[in-house]
Write a protein that holds these residues in place. Sequence first.
Motif, short mmCIF file in Angstrom:
data_model
loop_
_atom_site.label_atom_id
_atom_site.label_comp_id
_atom_site.label_asym_id
_atom_site.label_seq_id
_atom_site.Cartn_x
_atom_site.Cartn_y
_atom_site.Cartn_z
N LEU A 139 43.99 114.64 -60.24
CA LEU A 139 44.18 113.16 -61.05
C LEU A 139 45.13 113.30 -62.01
N ALA A 140 45.49 114.22 -62.70
CA ALA A 140 46.65 114.14 -63.84
C ALA A 140 47.84 113.85 -62.80
N GLY A 141 47.97 114.66 -61.84
CA GLY A 141 49.17 114.32 -60.81
C GLY A 141 49.30 113.02 -60.20
N ARG A 142 48.08 112.63 -59.60
CA ARG A 142 48.26 111.27 -59.09
C ARG A 142 48.78 110.24 -60.21
N PHE A 153 58.07 110.64 -46.66
CA PHE A 153 56.73 111.06 -46.78
C PHE A 153 56.14 111.72 -45.36
N ALA A 154 56.51 110.75 -44.36
CA ALA A 154 55.76 111.30 -42.95
C ALA A 154 56.49 112.65 -42.55
N LEU A 155 57.68 112.87 -42.76
CA LEU A 155 58.54 114.12 -42.15
C LEU A 155 57.89 115.29 -42.87
N LEU A 156 57.76 115.05 -44.37
CA LEU A 156 57.05 115.93 -45.09
C LEU A 156 55.68 116.56 -44.67
N ILE A 157 54.98 115.46 -44.70
CA ILE A 157 53.52 115.47 -44.12
C ILE A 157 53.41 116.46 -42.74
N LEU A 158 54.47 116.09 -41.70
CA LEU A 158 54.52 116.56 -40.37
C LEU A 158 54.74 117.99 -40.51
N ALA A 159 55.59 118.43 -41.51
CA ALA A 159 55.92 119.62 -41.79
C ALA A 159 54.95 120.67 -42.30
N GLY A 160 54.12 120.17 -43.40
CA GLY A 160 52.94 120.76 -44.01
C GLY A 160 51.97 120.88 -42.73
N VAL A 161 51.55 119.98 -41.86
CA VAL A 161 50.72 120.25 -40.86
C VAL A 161 51.31 121.30 -39.79
N GLY A 164 48.61 116.06 -56.02
CA GLY A 164 47.96 114.53 -56.91
C GLY A 164 49.40 113.75 -56.97
N VAL A 165 50.59 114.32 -57.26
CA VAL A 165 51.82 113.47 -57.56
C VAL A 165 52.27 112.94 -56.24
N ALA A 166 52.20 113.70 -55.13
CA ALA A 166 52.66 113.16 -53.85
C ALA A 166 51.71 112.05 -53.34
N SER A 167 50.31 112.45 -53.80
CA SER A 167 49.31 111.45 -53.32
C SER A 167 49.47 110.01 -54.00
N GLY A 168 49.82 110.16 -55.38
CA GLY A 168 50.14 108.73 -56.14
C GLY A 168 51.25 108.15 -55.59
N LEU A 169 52.22 108.82 -55.31
CA LEU A 169 53.34 108.21 -54.82
C LEU A 169 53.01 107.43 -53.42
N THR A 178 52.53 103.18 -49.48
CA THR A 178 52.12 103.06 -48.47
C THR A 178 50.61 102.74 -47.87
N SER A 179 49.48 102.80 -49.05
CA SER A 179 48.29 102.91 -49.03
C SER A 179 47.65 104.03 -48.39
N ALA A 180 48.24 104.93 -48.00
CA ALA A 180 47.88 106.39 -47.41
C ALA A 180 48.30 107.48 -48.10
N GLY A 181 47.59 107.66 -49.32
CA GLY A 181 47.75 108.63 -50.08
C GLY A 181 47.24 110.19 -49.85
N ALA A 182 46.26 110.08 -48.90
CA ALA A 182 45.62 111.24 -48.45
C ALA A 182 46.35 112.39 -47.96
N PRO A 183 47.11 112.28 -46.72
CA PRO A 183 47.66 113.49 -46.26
C PRO A 183 48.32 114.67 -46.98
N PRO A 184 48.78 114.27 -48.41
CA PRO A 184 48.98 115.46 -49.28
C PRO A 184 47.92 116.19 -49.65
N LEU A 185 46.68 115.44 -49.74
CA LEU A 185 45.42 116.34 -50.36
C LEU A 185 44.73 117.19 -49.10
N ALA A 186 44.80 116.46 -48.01
CA ALA A 186 44.38 117.03 -46.64
C ALA A 186 45.25 118.34 -46.52
#
Length: 252
Positions: free
Chosen positions: A85-88, A111-119, A139-144, A149-157
Amino acid sequence: MALAALWPAGMEAGRYAAMGALVFGGACLQGVGGLGFSMFCAPVALLLFPELVPGPILALGCPLALLAGLREFSAIEWGTAGYTLAGRAVGAALATAVLQVLSGPTLSILFALLILAGVGLSVRGWVVSVTPRASAAAGVASGLMGTITSAGAPPLAIAMQDLPPAPLRATLGCVFFVGSVMSLIALAAAGKTDARQLLIGVLLLPWMVAGFFASGPLARRMSRTGVRKVLLGLAAVSALAILAQSLVPTHA
């Protein structure tokens, strides 16, 4: 008569029912895996129901996350939730400034490219340890990403994929509840949401509640491996959908 006066213009019964089905499905996914509401709903809404993004999706995500946190309250990992939450908070604040400089589509592609790399790395065996530093960075990535985009969950996943199912769902519920409030405040400060969007969220609230309670029996049957697969699959699909929406031009 009063309800008819308040009902948003252009949202006929069929469109409302389709939005409701989308919200029901997203709420059910989140109830099972701890996340999935925004990851599932936001990309589809961008393509079919743009009036749902970002305000209504975030507004619906607040009570949904609260329900998830309360259902397994004793399993919340408070340290992990605090760092995340501090990061968010930092990410949501940064988003208000970033939106003034860079376009939403440009950021969405990144964001999408970074998430795909992480997956991809996770599928190949990379597992992130749930440390304070990793939680804060996610949290920082999720907040941004959530504010823009309304979709802040992928970094937390990606960051929390190795937690057991119950602590995962409960901790993410805590994070998403407070984080969604932060993102709504940031959007209001940037002038990116209004009363009409919030009204749409209120009208769709029954669909969200129904979807969450429908998830209960499924959540109890999900194993740790099963939840991890759901998380990574949703993250990948969400990233691909956001990438496609950002790259493919739409025509009025």
